[in-house]
Design an enzyme around this catalytic site. Structure first.
Site, short mmCIF file in Angstrom:
data_model
loop_
_atom_site.label_atom_id
_atom_site.label_comp_id
_atom_site.label_asym_id
_atom_site.label_seq_id
_atom_site.Cartn_x
_atom_site.Cartn_y
_atom_site.Cartn_z
N ASP A 1 0.82 -1.21 0.00
CA ASP A 1 0.00 0.00 0.00
C ASP A 1 0.85 1.26 0.00
OD1 ASP A 1 -2.01 -1.85 0.33
OD2 ASP A 1 -2.97 -0.82 2.02
N ASP A 2 0.20 2.36 -0.39
CA ASP A 2 0.67 3.73 -0.19
C ASP A 2 1.79 4.19 -1.12
OD1 ASP A 2 -1.19 3.67 1.78
OD2 ASP A 2 0.15 4.18 3.45
N HIS B 1 -5.83 2.81 -4.36
CA HIS B 1 -5.83 3.11 -2.91
C HIS B 1 -6.33 4.53 -2.68
CE1 HIS B 1 -4.98 1.80 1.08
NE2 HIS B 1 -3.93 2.57 1.30
N HIS C 1 -5.96 9.18 0.09
CA HIS C 1 -5.89 8.32 1.27
C HIS C 1 -6.69 8.87 2.45
CE1 HIS C 1 -4.09 5.70 4.41
NE2 HIS C 1 -3.71 4.92 3.40
N TYR D 1 -6.97 2.82 5.50
CA TYR D 1 -7.28 2.48 6.89
C TYR D 1 -8.28 1.31 6.98
CZ TYR D 1 -5.68 7.34 7.03
OH TYR D 1 -4.98 8.51 6.82
N HIS E 1 3.43 -2.22 3.47
CA HIS E 1 3.53 -0.92 2.82
C HIS E 1 4.89 -0.71 2.18
CE1 HIS E 1 0.21 -0.42 5.69
NE2 HIS E 1 -0.21 0.59 4.96
#
Length: 424
Positions: free
Chosen positions: A155-156, A205, A209, A247, A310
């Site tokens: 992620d991210d 994603h 965010h 989240y 991540h």
């Protein structure tokens, strides 16, 4: 077994002579939920020339009088939102698609949360709300990998720490799913392109965010849409099929927007490294993450693992690199998210190198796939079967091309419909 929920989904295998490609280029631990809903992953779908799905990402690469603006240039970056998207500036097609979905009763009216927390009196575990923040598994969600399998995803990204990860994945020939933040692609477009060029799949994603259940319908559409747009822009027009809530925050309203407007399938996780807290929380250290990963990797293989990781820091990247040999030595079947279920990576393309198509469905067959906790052997068999079918289709394509001078292409359509709205 009564406790097992088996879901059958229909995959469409379409073959059409003289079907031409339609490039659309340019453009956060988990426990079992007490309330686990049925997990059906969709119906048959298609989109023809005049289908609204074709219009959703029509903007393509930014064009000027002198041609296409280069990806990563200032002009290219300026063609996307800066920070939270202004919903009044969204493409009209997205606004229309939302209006029609609401009018058709496809988007439930659920009170907005405040960063995942609902007002007093609203039960997040109710069948009406089904908050994934509270571990409610909604219809169509993916939480577990099939038995014996380990789904690799991050992620991210992309971030300044991503190249180290991408180099490792490429060297090990590991395919991963990257749940990218749209504005991170905007700032690190070359890294995103590297991930794609390495053979990884790019998924959503959201743009900034934010907690999705705190956003209005229009704000949610913008978060999805712009992220899908920018991914499509750097992948030759491929339309993302999977998304992961920032989240882990989603509910039935957000699921419906993702599904009915953009054809997105929600992917959650069943173990959490908390690696994003490195350097922020004293209890989360490289040693604690390594211990958790060892426990999960050397533990039971049913269900399979989808571990939240991540590409946010050197420490989070290194945690995966250090754990990878243990994944191998413990016999895990390591795959990206779509390959866990032998599914196409994108809504309009099988993977990173297949032709991009409109996916007009002329004729269809169907195959049943168990998405609960399928054994690794059964899933492997499904993949072998799929590969055999694709090889046969490829042979047929060549024969038809030689005989008729037109390419006949076969495609597997994924899980849910892509913007099949009755109101259109």
């Amino acid at each position: 077994m009564a406790s097992r929920i088996f879901t059958t989904i229909t995959l469409l295998l379409a073959s059409a002579a003289s079907l031409s490609a339609h490039p659309l280029s340019p453009q956060r631990s988990e426990s079992a939920s007490e309330h686990q809903e049925a997990r059906g992953l969709g119906r048959t779908w298609y989109h023809a020339d005049d289908h609204p799905a074709v219009k959703l990402f029509r903007r393509q690469n930014v064009q000027t009088a002198n041609g296409t603006v280069a990806v990563g240039s200032d002009a290219w970056q300026n063609s996307y939102p800066t920070g939270n998207p202004d919903v009044t500036k969204m493409p009209q097609e997205w606004i229309t698609a939302l209006a029609n979905a609401v009018a058709a009763g496809l988007i439930p009216n659920i009170t907005l949360s405040k960063e995942g927390v609902y007002p007093k009196g609203i039960d997040p575990m109710s069948t009406d709300v089904c908050s994934s923040t509270d571990q409610c598994r909604g219809d169509g969600d993916i939480w577990d990998a099939p038995d014996g399998m380990l789904g690799v995803s991050f992620d991210d990204g992309p971030t300044e720490h991503s190249p180290k990860l991408y180099d490792f994945l490429k060297a090990q020939n590991v395919k991963a799913t990257h749940f990218f933040i749209g504005e991170q692609i905007q700032g690190f477009s070359s890294y995103a392109q590297t991930a794609f060029a390495n053979g990884d799949d790019l998924a959503v994603h959201t743009w900034t965010h934010r907690y999705m259940t705190s956003l209005t319908n229009a704000e949610a559409v913008a978060e999805f849409g712009y992220t899908m747009q920018i991914i499509s822009d750097i992948t030759g027009g491929r339309i993302p099929k999977f998304w992961r809530p920032p989240y882990g925050d989603s509910d039935n309203r957000i699921r419906a927007i993702a599904k009915h407007i953009f054809g997105l399938v929600q992917v959650d996780w069943n173990q959490d490294t908390n690696d994003w807290q490195l350097g922020e929380t004293a209890s989360v250290t490289p040693a604690s993450i390594a211990a958790d990963l060892k426990k999960w990797i050397t533990g039971p293989k049913s269900p399979g693992l989808i571990i939240l990781e991540h590409e946010l820091s050197d420490g989070s990247v290194q945690a995966f690199i250090d754990a990878y040999p243990l994944m191998q030595s413990n016999g895990w079947d390591i795959r990206n998210i779509p390959n866990l279920f032998n599914q196409p990576w994108y809504s309009n393309s099988l993977n990173d190198n297949s032709t991009v198509s409109q996916l007009d469905i002329v004729s269809a067959g169907s195959v049943s796939i168990n998405l609960s906790t399928t054994s690794a052997a059964a899933a492997a068999a499904a993949q072998t079967s799929g590969s055999t079918s694709n090889a046969a289709a490829s042979t047929t394509t060549k024969q038809n091309s030689a005989t008729h001078g037109a390419a006949a292409r076969s495609w597997l359509a994924l899980f849910a419909p892509l913007v099949v709205l009755a109101a259109f």
